[in-house]
Design an enzyme around this catalytic site. Structure first.
Site, mmCIF file in Angstrom:
data_model
loop_
_atom_site.group_PDB
_atom_site.id
_atom_site.type_symbol
_atom_site.label_atom_id
_atom_site.label_comp_id
_atom_site.label_asym_id
_atom_site.label_seq_id
_atom_site.Cartn_x
_atom_site.Cartn_y
_atom_site.Cartn_z
ATOM 1 N N GLU A 163 0.923 -1.099 -0.016
ATOM 2 C CA GLU A 163 0.104 -0.314 -0.044
ATOM 3 C C GLU A 163 0.874 1.140 -0.058
ATOM 4 O O GLU A 163 1.677 1.657 0.855
ATOM 5 C CB GLU A 163 -0.968 0.187 1.259
ATOM 6 N N LEU A 164 0.737 2.120 -0.995
ATOM 7 C CA LEU A 164 1.723 3.172 -1.141
ATOM 8 C C LEU A 164 1.440 4.298 -0.210
ATOM 9 O O LEU A 164 0.520 4.687 0.097
ATOM 10 C CB LEU A 164 1.371 3.837 -2.560
ATOM 11 N N ASP A 165 2.785 4.409 0.436
ATOM 12 C CA ASP A 165 2.694 5.742 1.525
ATOM 13 C C ASP A 165 1.608 5.466 2.372
ATOM 14 O O ASP A 165 0.838 6.428 2.708
ATOM 15 C CB ASP A 165 2.602 7.161 0.845
ATOM 16 N N ALA A 166 1.299 4.382 3.192
ATOM 17 C CA ALA A 166 0.435 4.097 3.913
ATOM 18 C C ALA A 166 0.496 4.892 5.164
ATOM 19 O O ALA A 166 -0.312 5.407 5.779
ATOM 20 C CB ALA A 166 0.293 2.769 4.482
ATOM 21 N N GLY A 167 1.835 5.319 5.626
ATOM 22 C CA GLY A 167 2.182 6.194 7.059
ATOM 23 C C GLY A 167 2.074 5.499 7.972
ATOM 24 O O GLY A 167 2.711 6.303 9.090
#
Length: 299
Positions: free
Chosen positions: A229-233
């Protein structure tokens, strides 16, 4: 001893069973297991984190498991990798991936050279030729995996990581999104990224611009583990900020962020992972137990 096994391949029934049965028969305890069935792509992916009792030589045990997983992979059609952060705990091997911005990869290479990061960098990977001179300066190999337009040969990226037996891939302003299959095959906290904005507030490709457009006076960078998941944080290892005066031009903000804030943020994040202060567990960054005990003992 901790071992992470990842598996990826065409989806059909019974793929996890031979892996799980084999490692448990070897005496492994499973501390984490995640499986994904991507129906639209007909792909199966699995991550399994194992614990073996102390006593076995980490490098020897890992070598045996790698051979055994290769045999299982040939039988099941899966690409299976076995990796252990304990096999080279004192000096893991890093691959630094970059594109255009020099400050951030240079900072990592300098930190390794000075001993601030206790690791070695055998290869620099890029989809552009611009930063190839860093390999000569820091006495390592340079692998170009992009074509003339910067488009990436992702198979070449994976092959390079395997060829150099890399423990951690460091994305030092590598301006391409890793494909999901690469994230799965090197899952479990092996890919460290520098995002040039504060997550989760400012994801995407233009975080400086986005923050400036909403009149932010504090800007920052985030070092985090990569998951599909991109740049989930919520995989944050380290964050670092800097403040500017009202009216500061965007160009000056970007220049300060790229030359000062981003390099320092990534170097500290990589150091924390290499020094085994934190690790990824069920997609969450958690402190290692020995570090928690250490701080508890200082109260």
């Amino acid at each position: 001893m901790e071992v992470v096994i990842t598996a990826l391949g065409p989806d059909h029934s019974g793929l996890a069973d031979p892996i799980i049965h084999h490692v448990t028969a070897r005496g492994a305890r499973i501390s984490e297991i995640q499986m994904y069935d991507h129906d639209e792509e007909e792909l199966f992916a699995m991550l399994c984190r194992l614990q073996f009792d102390a006593g076995a030589d980490p490098a020897e045990l890992l070598g045996q498991l790698q051979d055994e997983m290769k045999q299982i992979g040939e039988h099941t059609g899966l690409s299976i990798r076995a990796w252990s952060p304990d096999a080279r705990a004192n000096r893991p091997r890093l691959a630094v991936a970059c594109t255009y911005v020099e400050h951030t990869p240079r900072a990592v290479l300098e930190a390794v050279s000075s001993g601030q990061i206790a690791a070695e960098v055998p290869v620099i990977i890029s989809n552009r030729k611009k930063l190839g001179f860093l390999a000569d300066e820091f006495d390592c190999d340079f692998r170009m995996i992009g074509d003339g337009t910067g488009a990436v040969d992702d198979a070449a990226l994976l092959a390079t990581l395997d060829e150099y037996d890399i423990d951690y891939l460091i994305l030092a302003r590598y301006m391409r999104i890793l494909p999901a299959d690469a994230c799965w095959q090197f899952a479990g906290g092996r890919i460290i990224n520098l995002h040039h904005g504060l997550l989760p507030g400012f994801p995407g490709f233009r975080p400086y611009h986005d923050a400036h457009n909403v009149r932010m006076l504090t800007f920052g960078a985030t070092c985090h583990f990569i998951i599909p998941e991109l740049d989930a944080g919520n995989q944050t290892i380290n964050q670092r900020t800097f403040s500017v005066a009202p009216g500061t031009p965007l160009e000056r903000i970007i220049a300060q962020g790229e030359s000062e804030n981003e390099p320092a943020c990534l170097v500290e994040g990589v150091r924390r992972v290499v020094d085994r202060e934190v690790h990824l567990h069920f997609h969450r960054v958690v402190p290692r137990k020995d570090l928690v005990a250490k701080f508890a003992g200082t109260k």
